[in-house]
Design a protein around this motif. Structure first.
Motif, PDB file in Angstrom:
ATOM      1  N   ASP A 201       6.806 -58.948   6.530  1.00 24.94           N
ATOM      2  CA  ASP A 201       6.015 -59.927   5.781  1.00 24.94           C
ATOM      3  C   ASP A 201       6.845 -61.073   5.226  1.00 24.94           C
ATOM      4  N   GLU A 202       8.145 -61.078   5.438  1.00 28.44           N
ATOM      5  CA  GLU A 202       8.974 -62.172   4.939  1.00 28.44           C
ATOM      6  C   GLU A 202       9.347 -63.104   6.081  1.00 28.44           C
ATOM      7  N   PRO A 203       9.683 -64.348   5.778  1.00 30.47           N
ATOM      8  CA  PRO A 203      10.108 -65.255   6.850  1.00 30.47           C
ATOM      9  C   PRO A 203      11.348 -64.707   7.551  1.00 30.47           C
ATOM     10  N   HIS A 204      11.319 -64.657   8.881  1.00 28.86           N
ATOM     11  CA  HIS A 204      12.467 -64.175   9.639  1.00 28.86           C
ATOM     12  C   HIS A 204      12.464 -64.828  11.007  1.00 28.86           C
ATOM     13  N   PRO A 205      13.627 -64.920  11.628  1.00 28.95           N
ATOM     14  CA  PRO A 205      13.712 -65.558  12.943  1.00 28.95           C
ATOM     15  C   PRO A 205      12.871 -64.813  13.963  1.00 28.95           C
ATOM     16  N   GLN A 206      12.158 -65.569  14.777  1.00 30.50           N
ATOM     17  CA  GLN A 206      11.385 -64.971  15.855  1.00 30.50           C
ATOM     18  C   GLN A 206      12.308 -64.740  17.050  1.00 30.50           C
ATOM     19  N   GLY A 207      11.986 -63.760  17.847  1.00 34.02           N
ATOM     20  CA  GLY A 207      12.820 -63.467  19.005  1.00 34.02           C
ATOM     21  C   GLY A 207      12.164 -62.419  19.879  1.00 34.02           C
ATOM     22  N   ASP A 208      12.829 -62.093  20.948  1.00 31.28           N
ATOM     23  CA  ASP A 208      12.313 -61.112  21.898  1.00 31.28           C
ATOM     24  C   ASP A 208      12.744 -59.723  21.441  1.00 31.28           C
ATOM     25  N   ARG A 209      11.939 -59.095  20.615  1.00 28.63           N
ATOM     26  CA  ARG A 209      12.253 -57.771  20.093  1.00 28.63           C
ATOM     27  C   ARG A 209      11.379 -56.716  20.760  1.00 28.63           C
ATOM     28  N   VAL A 210      11.904 -55.504  20.834  1.00 29.29           N
ATOM     29  CA  VAL A 210      11.127 -54.375  21.318  1.00 29.29           C
ATOM     30  C   VAL A 210      10.232 -53.910  20.170  1.00 29.29           C
ATOM     31  N   ASP A 211       8.914 -53.908  20.386  1.00 27.85           N
ATOM     32  CA  ASP A 211       7.960 -53.539  19.347  1.00 27.85           C
ATOM     33  C   ASP A 211       7.741 -52.029  19.381  1.00 27.85           C
ATOM     34  N   LEU A 212       8.237 -51.355  18.357  1.00 24.87           N
ATOM     35  CA  LEU A 212       8.108 -49.905  18.257  1.00 24.87           C
ATOM     36  C   LEU A 212       7.133 -49.503  17.162  1.00 24.87           C
ATOM     37  N   GLY A 213       6.267 -50.406  16.780  1.00 26.80           N
ATOM     38  CA  GLY A 213       5.304 -50.112  15.731  1.00 26.80           C
ATOM     39  C   GLY A 213       5.899 -50.306  14.352  1.00 26.80           C
ATOM     40  N   GLY A 214       6.507 -49.268  13.796  1.00 24.05           N
ATOM     41  CA  GLY A 214       7.095 -49.369  12.463  1.00 24.05           C
ATOM     42  C   GLY A 214       8.434 -50.064  12.432  1.00 24.05           C
ATOM     43  N   MET A 215       8.949 -50.434  13.588  1.00 22.31           N
ATOM     44  CA  MET A 215      10.247 -51.092  13.672  1.00 22.31           C
ATOM     45  C   MET A 215      10.286 -51.966  14.916  1.00 22.31           C
ATOM     46  N   ARG A 216      10.874 -53.137  14.786  1.00 23.42           N
ATOM     47  CA  ARG A 216      11.085 -54.010  15.933  1.00 23.42           C
ATOM     48  C   ARG A 216      12.568 -54.282  16.040  1.00 23.42           C
ATOM     49  N   ILE A 217      13.128 -54.078  17.213  1.00 22.71           N
ATOM     50  CA  ILE A 217      14.565 -54.247  17.370  1.00 22.71           C
ATOM     51  C   ILE A 217      14.852 -55.183  18.536  1.00 22.71           C
ATOM     52  N   SER A 218      15.983 -55.867  18.426  1.00 25.85           N
ATOM     53  CA  SER A 218      16.413 -56.796  19.455  1.00 25.85           C
ATOM     54  C   SER A 218      17.718 -56.293  20.047  1.00 25.85           C
ATOM     55  N   VAL A 219      17.744 -56.098  21.352  1.00 31.79           N
ATOM     56  CA  VAL A 219      18.962 -55.642  22.022  1.00 31.79           C
ATOM     57  C   VAL A 219      19.205 -56.496  23.257  1.00 31.79           C
ATOM     58  N   SER A 220      20.464 -56.562  23.655  1.00 32.90           N
ATOM     59  CA  SER A 220      20.854 -57.379  24.798  1.00 32.90           C
ATOM     60  C   SER A 220      21.138 -56.494  26.005  1.00 32.90           C
ATOM     61  N   GLU A 221      21.454 -57.137  27.109  1.00 31.23           N
ATOM     62  CA  GLU A 221      21.811 -56.400  28.322  1.00 31.23           C
ATOM     63  C   GLU A 221      23.047 -55.558  28.053  1.00 31.23           C
TER      64      GLU A 221
END
Length: 217
Positions: free
Chosen positions: A32-52
């Motif tokens: 709910d706070e302002p944060h950078p948008q990006g290609d994250r994996v949506d896991l429901g209660g958590m969204r994470i961003s990982v690289s190759e």
């Protein structure tokens, strides 16, 4: 004049708090706070961003996804999110319990200062000897994120940087439903992403059990 300033003060504090939240350069973030948008994996209660080069697995207890395991080269990162009280965080209390658990299991641990504040660096008993591990905690608004780093990244800060970057970009989705403090924020498995059994102790209440670690080979 005195009364007017007194009424305006809470409003000013709210504005200042909002500015401070927007000024943060890195997370973990609250959804709910302002944060950078990006290609994250949506896991429901958590969204994470990982690289190759990262292997992302979902830790499950029974049929319930409860955490994320991120493997990078010879290191691993475990992530678990929990509900927390509206006022006050959990990390101070959890850190104290982890110290006691590690020592009770025959390991060693010390409090150090890390990139997210106080953390624990220790060695816990493992097959054939001991395993280096780092416990990190971040208190958010009504949630607590616990991270466990093992493998080479637990000993080498340069090796740990890619995994710490994953932590910095995590978005925690607490939701509005009532939850008891220390209750896990449940996840969901996206698509055909691999699910693995929960690491040792991860299926138990991590606040009341001994140290947990993902063994990497």
């Amino acid at each position: 004049m005195f009364r007017r300033r007194k009424r305006e003060q809470p409003e000013q504090q709210v504005v200042e708090a909002a500015v401070q939240r927007q000024a943060r350069e890195s997370g973990p973030w609250d959804a709910d706070e302002p944060h950078p948008q990006g290609d994250r994996v949506d896991l429901g209660g958590m969204r994470i961003s990982v690289s190759e080069g990262f292997d992302v697995q979902i830790a499950v207890a029974g049929d319930q996804p409860i955490g994320v395991v991120v493997i990078h080269d010879d290191s691993a990162l475990q992530l678990h999110a929990f509900a927390a009280p509206k006022r006050g965080g959990l990390w101070d209390e959890v850190r104290t319990k982890l110290v006691a658990s590690v020592k009770e299991a025959g390991g060693t641990v010390e409090v150090t200062e890390g990139p997210f504040g106080p953390e624990l660096a220790g060695n816990i008993p493992a097959e054939g000897g001991t395993q280096a591990v780092r416990y990190l905690g971040v208190d958010g608004p009504r949630w607590f994120l616990r991270a466990v780093i093992s493998g080479k990244a637990a000993l080498d800060s340069a090796v740990a940087e890619p995994l710490e970057a994953v932590i910095r970009d995590v978005v925690v989705v607490r939701g509005e439903e009532p939850m008891a403090p220390e209750e896990p924020i449940l996840l969901r498995i996206p698509g055909e992403r691999q699910a693995v059994p929960a690491p040792p102790e991860a299926g138990q209440n991590p606040f009341r059990r001994g140290p947990e670690i993902t063994e990497t080979r």
